[in-house]
Design a protein around this motif. Structure first.
Motif, PDB file in Angstrom:
ATOM      1  N   GLY A   1      -4.034   0.689  -4.212  1.00  0.00           N
ATOM      2  CA  GLY A   1      -3.918   2.123  -4.427  1.00  0.00           C
ATOM      3  C   GLY A   1      -4.998   2.845  -3.644  1.00  0.00           C
ATOM      4  O   GLY A   1      -5.837   2.220  -3.004  1.00  0.00           O
ATOM      5  N   HIS A   2      -4.964   4.162  -3.664  1.00  0.00           N
ATOM      6  CA  HIS A   2      -6.033   4.889  -2.977  1.00  0.00           C
ATOM      7  C   HIS A   2      -6.297   6.214  -3.668  1.00  0.00           C
ATOM      8  O   HIS A   2      -5.423   6.757  -4.360  1.00  0.00           O
ATOM      9  CB  HIS A   2      -5.694   5.107  -1.491  1.00  0.00           C
ATOM     10  CG  HIS A   2      -4.579   6.074  -1.246  1.00  0.00           C
ATOM     11  ND1 HIS A   2      -4.796   7.359  -0.799  1.00  0.00           N
ATOM     12  CD2 HIS A   2      -3.239   5.950  -1.391  1.00  0.00           C
ATOM     13  CE1 HIS A   2      -3.630   7.978  -0.659  1.00  0.00           C
ATOM     14  NE2 HIS A   2      -2.669   7.148  -1.010  1.00  0.00           N
ATOM     15  N   THR A   3      -7.490   6.704  -3.491  1.00  0.00           N
ATOM     16  CA  THR A   3      -7.879   7.974  -4.100  1.00  0.00           C
ATOM     17  C   THR A   3      -7.140   9.124  -3.427  1.00  0.00           C
ATOM     18  O   THR A   3      -6.689   9.010  -2.287  1.00  0.00           O
ATOM     19  CB  THR A   3      -9.399   8.186  -3.965  1.00  0.00           C
ATOM     20  OG1 THR A   3      -9.757   8.045  -2.586  1.00  0.00           O
ATOM     21  CG2 THR A   3     -10.168   7.167  -4.796  1.00  0.00           C
ATOM     22  N   SER A   4      -6.994  10.227  -4.140  1.00  0.00           N
ATOM     23  CA  SER A   4      -6.326  11.434  -3.633  1.00  0.00           C
ATOM     24  C   SER A   4      -4.917  11.135  -3.156  1.00  0.00           C
ATOM     25  O   SER A   4      -4.464  11.672  -2.137  1.00  0.00           O
ATOM     26  CB  SER A   4      -7.141  12.061  -2.486  1.00  0.00           C
ATOM     27  OG  SER A   4      -8.461  12.300  -2.886  1.00  0.00           O
ATOM     28  N   CYS A   5      -4.206  10.253  -3.869  1.00  0.00           N
ATOM     29  CA  CYS A   5      -2.856   9.858  -3.460  1.00  0.00           C
ATOM     30  C   CYS A   5      -1.870  10.966  -3.800  1.00  0.00           C
ATOM     31  O   CYS A   5      -1.722  11.350  -4.961  1.00  0.00           O
ATOM     32  CB  CYS A   5      -2.458   8.566  -4.164  1.00  0.00           C
ATOM     33  SG  CYS A   5      -0.769   8.078  -3.800  1.00  0.00           S
ATOM     34  N   SER A   6      -1.156  11.459  -2.798  1.00  0.00           N
ATOM     35  CA  SER A   6      -0.241  12.575  -3.027  1.00  0.00           C
ATOM     36  C   SER A   6       0.914  12.169  -3.928  1.00  0.00           C
ATOM     37  O   SER A   6       1.412  12.972  -4.719  1.00  0.00           O
ATOM     38  CB  SER A   6       0.277  13.099  -1.688  1.00  0.00           C
ATOM     39  OG  SER A   6       0.953  12.076  -0.987  1.00  0.00           O
ATOM     40  N   ALA A   7       1.357  10.917  -3.841  1.00  0.00           N
ATOM     41  CA  ALA A   7       2.456  10.461  -4.692  1.00  0.00           C
ATOM     42  C   ALA A   7       2.029  10.432  -6.153  1.00  0.00           C
ATOM     43  O   ALA A   7       2.769  10.859  -7.043  1.00  0.00           O
ATOM     44  CB  ALA A   7       2.915   9.074  -4.251  1.00  0.00           C
ATOM     45  N   ILE A   8       0.852   9.919  -6.411  1.00  0.00           N
ATOM     46  CA  ILE A   8       0.376   9.838  -7.790  1.00  0.00           C
ATOM     47  C   ILE A   8       0.038  11.231  -8.320  1.00  0.00           C
ATOM     48  O   ILE A   8       0.313  11.553  -9.481  1.00  0.00           O
ATOM     49  CB  ILE A   8      -0.857   8.911  -7.874  1.00  0.00           C
ATOM     50  CG1 ILE A   8      -0.492   7.506  -7.366  1.00  0.00           C
ATOM     51  CG2 ILE A   8      -1.372   8.836  -9.305  1.00  0.00           C
ATOM     52  CD1 ILE A   8       0.610   6.835  -8.149  1.00  0.00           C
TER      53      ILE A   8
ATOM     54  N   GLY B   1       0.817  -1.207   0.000  1.00  0.00           N
ATOM     55  CA  GLY B   1       0.000   0.000   0.000  1.00  0.00           C
ATOM     56  C   GLY B   1       0.846   1.250   0.000  1.00  0.00           C
ATOM     57  O   GLY B   1       2.084   1.191   0.018  1.00  0.00           O
ATOM     58  N   CYS B   2       0.176   2.377  -0.001  1.00  0.00           N
ATOM     59  CA  CYS B   2       0.861   3.669  -0.052  1.00  0.00           C
ATOM     60  C   CYS B   2       1.246   4.126   1.358  1.00  0.00           C
ATOM     61  O   CYS B   2       0.577   3.809   2.337  1.00  0.00           O
ATOM     62  CB  CYS B   2      -0.045   4.708  -0.706  1.00  0.00           C
ATOM     63  SG  CYS B   2       0.756   6.317  -0.902  1.00  0.00           S
ATOM     64  N   ALA B   3       2.346   4.896   1.426  1.00  0.00           N
ATOM     65  CA  ALA B   3       2.811   5.394   2.717  1.00  0.00           C
ATOM     66  C   ALA B   3       2.034   6.614   3.191  1.00  0.00           C
ATOM     67  O   ALA B   3       2.237   7.078   4.316  1.00  0.00           O
ATOM     68  CB  ALA B   3       4.296   5.736   2.630  1.00  0.00           C
ATOM     69  N   ASP B   4       1.160   7.150   2.354  1.00  0.00           N
ATOM     70  CA  ASP B   4       0.385   8.321   2.762  1.00  0.00           C
ATOM     71  C   ASP B   4      -0.328   8.054   4.082  1.00  0.00           C
ATOM     72  O   ASP B   4      -0.906   6.984   4.288  1.00  0.00           O
ATOM     73  CB  ASP B   4      -0.656   8.673   1.694  1.00  0.00           C
ATOM     74  CG  ASP B   4      -0.080   9.562   0.605  1.00  0.00           C
ATOM     75  OD1 ASP B   4      -0.636   9.567  -0.502  1.00  0.00           O
ATOM     76  OD2 ASP B   4       0.924  10.248   0.881  1.00  0.00           O
ATOM     77  N   SER B   5      -0.306   9.058   4.953  1.00  0.00           N
ATOM     78  CA  SER B   5      -0.827   8.853   6.308  1.00  0.00           C
ATOM     79  C   SER B   5      -2.327   8.617   6.336  1.00  0.00           C
ATOM     80  O   SER B   5      -2.856   8.052   7.298  1.00  0.00           O
ATOM     81  CB  SER B   5      -0.489  10.069   7.176  1.00  0.00           C
ATOM     82  OG  SER B   5      -1.060  11.238   6.609  1.00  0.00           O
TER      83      SER B   5
HETATM   84 ZN    ZN Z   1      -0.749   7.683  -1.567  1.00  0.00          ZN
END
Ligand code: ZN
Length: 312
Positions: free
Chosen positions: A278-285, A222-226
């Motif tokens: 993945g996830h919506t509003s992903c800062s990395a993407i 998964g993404c590291a976004d908090s």
């Molecule tokens: Zn993300």
């Protein structure tokens, strides 16, 4: 002799406590007795068969539905054994026996006093089925998993340890991919509904997990976004999922730790399902759509490699 009317109660701490009390009085045998034409199991089978094509299982809308859903794990075991071609009556007939041993295994896993008495030869737990058509009881003997479960050192049932889910450990064995996916779906359903049930580990559960070792049912990339914490999203306890996170849930080359860690998960830990999330509003993407980042920055390299995903 003690009869455990187990159909709806095997997860309830008071049942375990009552049996511990009875054993302390000197009872030498606990009999967990199922019966043919069991309405509870018929209800659980019918609910399972009606929902198995659904994308996610529905959260219970009544206490009765919740109780029947507790038996869904038993019905899933039966489905694996008999295959999807079996009719509902075959399901029910086989589920009676599976459920008896399911209840016995619960007692073995979560009652330290009962385990101690059994280790000293002062107590036995057997299963049985009452056949309503003949009036006879079929005695099944001890659980096939008895010797393994006697090694458990969990002291309390989950409901009495302020946990609604038992901690997954090596004793649980590997989880098949479809079962693991169902666990993820159900956990996410609870999270999305605002009704998570995974609590914090108490000291006893933590020690058991350390002693017996992990056996996570899934590995999740998964993404590291908090805002996308994986254990929270899947309402999981320590021991449930093997988690790998980086910016943008990327896996772009074989040399990185993601590949090696996943190989560890499916090899040493024997996890059979990998989910890349993945996830919506992903800062990395979102960042991958921007230009002009400073050359040589590791984060830029990650973003550039994820660009094809953005424009795919
Ligand atoms: Zn993300």
């Amino acid at each position: 002799m003690t009869t455990c009317q187990h159909c709806w109660g095997y997860r309830i701490g008071s049942m375990v406590g009552s049996l511990e009390f009875c054993a302390s009085l000197g009872s030498k045998l606990i009999l967990v007795l199922g019966h043919t034409q069991c309405g509870a199991l018929e209800g659980a089978v019918n609910m399972h068969l009606s929902q198995k094509d659904a994308r996610t299982s529905k959260p219970p809308n009544s206490a009765l539905t919740g109780l029947l859903q507790e038996l869904s794990g038993v019905v899933q075991q039966v489905e694996e054994k008999l295959g999807v071609q079996a009719d509902s009556q075959m399901f029910v007939d086989h589920a009676i026996k599976v459920n008896v041993f399911h209840s016995i295994d619960f007692l073995l896993r979560f009652s330290q006093p009962l385990r101690e008495l059994m280790k000293h030869g002062e107590l036995e737990i057997h299963g049985g089925i009452y056949h309503q058509d003949t009036g006879r009881v079929e005695f099944l003997g001890p659980s096939p998993r008895q010797s393994a479960l006697l090694a458990s050192d969990v002291a309390l049932p989950p409901s009495m340890a302020k946990l609604s889910l038992p901690t997954r450990m090596v004793l649980d064995g590997p989880t098949k991919p479809d079962q693991a996916l169902q666990l993820l779906r159900e956990g996410n359903e609870r999270f999305a509904a605002g009704a998570p049930i995974a609590g914090q580990l108490n000291a006893q559960m933590r020690k058991s997990l350390v002693k017996e070792g992990q056996f996570p049912h899934s590995a999740v990339v998964g993404c590291a976004d908090s805002e996308a914490p994986l254990e929270t999203i899947f309402d999981a306890l320590p021991g449930d999922i093997f988690v790998l996170r980086n910016a943008g849930n990327t896996c772009t080359h074989a040399e990185g730790s993601i590949m090696g860690s996943l190989e560890f998960a499916i090899g040493a830990v024997n996890t059979q399902l990998i989910l890349v999330l993945g996830h919506t509003s992903c800062s990395a993407i979102l960042g991958a759509t921007k230009v002009g980042l400073r050359k040589g920055w590791e984060y830029q390299r990650i973003l550039l490699k994820s660009r094809p995903v953005v424009f795919a």
